[in-house]
Design a protein around this motif. Structure first.
Motif, PDB file in Angstrom:
ATOM      1  N   ALA A  86       0.819  -1.213   0.000  1.00 51.70           N
ATOM      2  CA  ALA A  86       0.000   0.000   0.000  1.00 51.70           C
ATOM      3  C   ALA A  86       0.853   1.264   0.000  1.00 51.70           C
ATOM      4  CB  ALA A  86      -0.933  -0.002   1.201  1.00 51.70           C
ATOM      5  N   VAL A  87       2.056   1.195   0.573  1.00 49.75           N
ATOM      6  CA  VAL A  87       2.930   2.373   0.642  1.00 49.75           C
ATOM      7  C   VAL A  87       4.233   2.125  -0.110  1.00 49.75           C
ATOM      8  CG1 VAL A  87       1.960   3.264   2.792  1.00 49.75           C
ATOM      9  CG2 VAL A  87       3.819   1.618   2.874  1.00 49.75           C
ATOM     10  N   PHE A  88       4.167   1.333  -1.162  1.00 44.96           N
ATOM     11  CA  PHE A  88       5.359   0.939  -1.900  1.00 44.96           C
ATOM     12  C   PHE A  88       6.133   2.127  -2.462  1.00 44.96           C
ATOM     13  CE2 PHE A  88       7.208  -0.229  -6.064  1.00 44.96           C
ATOM     14  CZ  PHE A  88       8.209  -1.056  -5.606  1.00 44.96           C
ATOM     15  N   THR A  89       5.434   3.137  -2.943  1.00 46.01           N
ATOM     16  CA  THR A  89       6.119   4.259  -3.586  1.00 46.01           C
ATOM     17  C   THR A  89       6.934   5.081  -2.602  1.00 46.01           C
ATOM     18  OG1 THR A  89       4.140   5.621  -3.324  1.00 46.01           O
ATOM     19  CG2 THR A  89       4.403   4.453  -5.410  1.00 46.01           C
ATOM     20  N   ALA A  90       6.613   5.012  -1.319  1.00 46.07           N
ATOM     21  CA  ALA A  90       7.364   5.779  -0.315  1.00 46.07           C
ATOM     22  C   ALA A  90       8.686   5.117   0.032  1.00 46.07           C
ATOM     23  CB  ALA A  90       6.519   5.945   0.952  1.00 46.07           C
ATOM     24  N   PHE A  91       8.867   3.863  -0.317  1.00 39.12           N
ATOM     25  CA  PHE A  91      10.101   3.144   0.005  1.00 39.12           C
ATOM     26  C   PHE A  91      11.082   3.234  -1.159  1.00 39.12           C
ATOM     27  CE2 PHE A  91       7.225   0.336   2.685  1.00 39.12           C
ATOM     28  CZ  PHE A  91       7.472   1.066   3.832  1.00 39.12           C
ATOM     29  N   GLY A  92      12.327   2.964  -0.847  1.00 40.18           N
ATOM     30  CA  GLY A  92      13.348   2.986  -1.883  1.00 40.18           C
ATOM     31  C   GLY A  92      13.641   1.602  -2.406  1.00 40.18           C
ATOM     32  N   ALA A  93      14.745   1.510  -3.145  1.00 41.63           N
ATOM     33  CA  ALA A  93      15.149   0.238  -3.740  1.00 41.63           C
ATOM     34  C   ALA A  93      15.578  -0.772  -2.680  1.00 41.63           C
ATOM     35  CB  ALA A  93      16.279   0.475  -4.730  1.00 41.63           C
ATOM     36  N   VAL A  94      16.149  -0.295  -1.579  1.00 46.47           N
ATOM     37  CA  VAL A  94      16.587  -1.206  -0.512  1.00 46.47           C
ATOM     38  C   VAL A  94      15.393  -1.923   0.102  1.00 46.47           C
ATOM     39  CG1 VAL A  94      17.729  -1.330   1.727  1.00 46.47           C
ATOM     40  CG2 VAL A  94      18.636   0.178  -0.035  1.00 46.47           C
ATOM     41  N   ALA A  95      14.302  -1.178   0.348  1.00 42.03           N
ATOM     42  CA  ALA A  95      13.102  -1.795   0.912  1.00 42.03           C
ATOM     43  C   ALA A  95      12.493  -2.794  -0.071  1.00 42.03           C
ATOM     44  CB  ALA A  95      12.089  -0.724   1.276  1.00 42.03           C
ATOM     45  N   ALA A  96      12.542  -2.482  -1.358  1.00 40.39           N
ATOM     46  CA  ALA A  96      12.034  -3.418  -2.359  1.00 40.39           C
ATOM     47  C   ALA A  96      12.874  -4.690  -2.383  1.00 40.39           C
ATOM     48  CB  ALA A  96      12.021  -2.759  -3.737  1.00 40.39           C
ATOM     49  N   ALA A  97      14.189  -4.561  -2.236  1.00 38.48           N
ATOM     50  CA  ALA A  97      15.052  -5.743  -2.197  1.00 38.48           C
ATOM     51  C   ALA A  97      14.778  -6.573  -0.943  1.00 38.48           C
ATOM     52  CB  ALA A  97      16.516  -5.314  -2.241  1.00 38.48           C
ATOM     53  N   GLU A  98      14.560  -5.906   0.186  1.00 37.32           N
ATOM     54  CA  GLU A  98      14.249  -6.639   1.411  1.00 37.32           C
ATOM     55  C   GLU A  98      12.934  -7.404   1.290  1.00 37.32           C
ATOM     56  OE1 GLU A  98      14.351  -3.732   4.495  1.00 37.32           O
ATOM     57  OE2 GLU A  98      16.543  -3.685   4.561  1.00 37.32           O
ATOM     58  N   MET A  99      11.933  -6.781   0.672  1.00 40.68           N
ATOM     59  CA  MET A  99      10.659  -7.474   0.500  1.00 40.68           C
ATOM     60  C   MET A  99      10.817  -8.623  -0.488  1.00 40.68           C
ATOM     61  SD  MET A  99       7.669  -7.988   1.470  1.00 40.68           S
ATOM     62  CE  MET A  99       7.437  -6.648   2.593  1.00 40.68           C
ATOM     63  N   GLY A 100      11.633  -8.426  -1.518  1.00 38.49           N
ATOM     64  CA  GLY A 100      11.908  -9.529  -2.434  1.00 38.49           C
ATOM     65  C   GLY A 100      12.581 -10.694  -1.728  1.00 38.49           C
ATOM     66  N   LEU A 101      13.500 -10.406  -0.827  1.00 37.39           N
ATOM     67  CA  LEU A 101      14.148 -11.450  -0.037  1.00 37.39           C
ATOM     68  C   LEU A 101      13.131 -12.163   0.855  1.00 37.39           C
ATOM     69  CD1 LEU A 101      16.857 -12.776   0.814  1.00 37.39           C
ATOM     70  CD2 LEU A 101      16.975 -11.048   2.609  1.00 37.39           C
ATOM     71  N   PHE A 102      12.227 -11.403   1.479  1.00 40.47           N
ATOM     72  CA  PHE A 102      11.180 -11.973   2.331  1.00 40.47           C
ATOM     73  C   PHE A 102      10.289 -12.925   1.538  1.00 40.47           C
ATOM     74  CE2 PHE A 102       6.795 -11.479   4.026  1.00 40.47           C
ATOM     75  CZ  PHE A 102       6.975 -12.102   5.240  1.00 40.47           C
ATOM     76  N   VAL A 103       9.825 -12.479   0.385  1.00 46.18           N
ATOM     77  CA  VAL A 103       8.968 -13.326  -0.454  1.00 46.18           C
ATOM     78  C   VAL A 103       9.754 -14.515  -0.985  1.00 46.18           C
ATOM     79  CG1 VAL A 103       7.613 -13.359  -2.587  1.00 46.18           C
ATOM     80  CG2 VAL A 103       7.407 -11.443  -1.017  1.00 46.18           C
ATOM     81  N   GLY A 104      11.043 -14.313  -1.283  1.00 40.52           N
ATOM     82  CA  GLY A 104      11.877 -15.424  -1.749  1.00 40.52           C
ATOM     83  C   GLY A 104      12.034 -16.510  -0.698  1.00 40.52           C
ATOM     84  N   VAL A 105      12.227 -16.136   0.555  1.00 46.43           N
ATOM     85  CA  VAL A 105      12.337 -17.127   1.633  1.00 46.43           C
ATOM     86  C   VAL A 105      11.027 -17.894   1.777  1.00 46.43           C
ATOM     87  CG1 VAL A 105      12.574 -17.378   4.131  1.00 46.43           C
ATOM     88  CG2 VAL A 105      14.168 -15.942   2.883  1.00 46.43           C
ATOM     89  N   LEU A 108      10.816 -20.331  -1.028  1.00 46.68           N
ATOM     90  CA  LEU A 108      11.648 -21.511  -0.766  1.00 46.68           C
ATOM     91  C   LEU A 108      10.944 -22.477   0.185  1.00 46.68           C
ATOM     92  CD1 LEU A 108      15.252 -20.053  -0.387  1.00 46.68           C
ATOM     93  CD2 LEU A 108      14.423 -21.640  -2.128  1.00 46.68           C
ATOM     94  N   GLY A 109      10.273 -21.943   1.201  1.00 48.35           N
ATOM     95  CA  GLY A 109       9.508 -22.794   2.118  1.00 48.35           C
ATOM     96  C   GLY A 109       8.392 -23.526   1.413  1.00 48.35           C
ATOM     97  N   LEU A 110       7.701 -22.835   0.521  1.00 49.29           N
ATOM     98  CA  LEU A 110       6.642 -23.473  -0.249  1.00 49.29           C
ATOM     99  C   LEU A 110       7.205 -24.541  -1.179  1.00 49.29           C
ATOM    100  CD1 LEU A 110       3.680 -23.608  -1.075  1.00 49.29           C
ATOM    101  CD2 LEU A 110       4.145 -21.815  -2.748  1.00 49.29           C
ATOM    102  N   ALA A 111       8.319 -24.247  -1.840  1.00 48.11           N
ATOM    103  CA  ALA A 111       8.946 -25.233  -2.726  1.00 48.11           C
ATOM    104  C   ALA A 111       9.395 -26.464  -1.942  1.00 48.11           C
ATOM    105  CB  ALA A 111      10.124 -24.599  -3.451  1.00 48.11           C
ATOM    106  N   TYR A 112       9.924 -26.258  -0.748  1.00 43.12           N
ATOM    107  CA  TYR A 112      10.355 -27.382   0.091  1.00 43.12           C
ATOM    108  C   TYR A 112       9.157 -28.251   0.474  1.00 43.12           C
ATOM    109  CZ  TYR A 112      12.237 -29.958   4.048  1.00 43.12           C
ATOM    110  OH  TYR A 112      12.603 -30.951   4.906  1.00 43.12           O
ATOM    111  N   ALA A 113       8.058 -27.607   0.888  1.00 44.87           N
ATOM    112  CA  ALA A 113       6.859 -28.366   1.260  1.00 44.87           C
ATOM    113  C   ALA A 113       6.305 -29.109   0.051  1.00 44.87           C
ATOM    114  CB  ALA A 113       5.813 -27.422   1.843  1.00 44.87           C
ATOM    115  N   TRP A 114       6.338 -28.490  -1.103  1.00 49.26           N
ATOM    116  CA  TRP A 114       5.848 -29.122  -2.318  1.00 49.26           C
ATOM    117  C   TRP A 114       6.712 -30.329  -2.683  1.00 49.26           C
ATOM    118  CZ3 TRP A 114       2.942 -25.915  -6.245  1.00 49.26           C
ATOM    119  CH2 TRP A 114       2.496 -26.694  -7.300  1.00 49.26           C
TER     120      TRP A 114
END
Length: 122
Positions: A86-105, A108-114
Motif C-alpha cells: 500500500a505504501v510501496f512508492t514511499a520506500f526505496g530500492a533497498v526496501a524493495a530488495a528486502e521485501m523480495g528477499l522476504f517473499v523469496g524465503v 523456498l519454504g513453499l517449494a520445500y513443502a511441495w
C-alpha cells in the motif's frame, strides 16, 4: 518521579484490582448459583446427537496440522505484504530488495513443502 505519574499508576492499580475483584465475584456467583446434578449419563461422550460408538480414542493424521501450519504461514505473509504494498512508492530500492528477499524465503519454504509431498492431500 513526578507526582502526576504516581497518580496515574495508582489509578491503573485500582482499576486492575477492580477487574480482578469483578472476575472473582462472577466466578464465585457462578459456582454458588449453578445447578449441580452429576450423573453417569451426563459424563458420557456426546457426538452431535448420535450415540457414541466405540472408544474415545481417535488418531488424527499429522497432515492436517501441516496444512494448518502452512495456512498460518502464508496468512502471516499476507499480513506483512499488503501494508507494504500500500505504501510501496514511499520506500526505496533497498526496501524493495528486502521485501523480495522476504517473499523469496517464503517461496523456498513453499517449494520445500511441495517437494516433500506435504501439499498432496491423499
Amino acid at each position: 518521579m513526578d507526582s502526576s505519574h504516581l497518580g496515574d499508576y495508582a489509578v491503573f492499580g485500582v482499576l486492575l484490582l477492580a477487574g480482578f475483584a469483578f472476575v472473582a465475584a462472577a466466578m464465585t456467583a457462578n459456582r454458588l448459583l449453578r445447578p449441580s446434578a452429576p450423573s453417569k449419563v451426563k459424563g458420557m461422550t456426546y457426538e452431535c446427537g448420535v450415540d457414541p460408538v466405540g472408544g474415545d480414542w481417535a488418531q488424527v493424521q499429522i497432515r492436517y496440522y501441516v496444512y494448518a501450519f502452512l495456512f498460518v504461514l502464508f496468512a502471516v505473509e499476507a499480513v506483512f505484504l499488503f501494508p507494504w504494498a500500500a505504501v510501496f512508492t514511499a520506500f526505496g530500492a533497498v526496501a524493495a530488495a528486502e521485501m523480495g528477499l522476504f517473499v523469496g524465503v517464503l517461496a523456498l519454504g513453499l517449494a520445500y513443502a511441495w517437494r516433500k509431498g506435504v501439499l498432496r492431500w491423499a
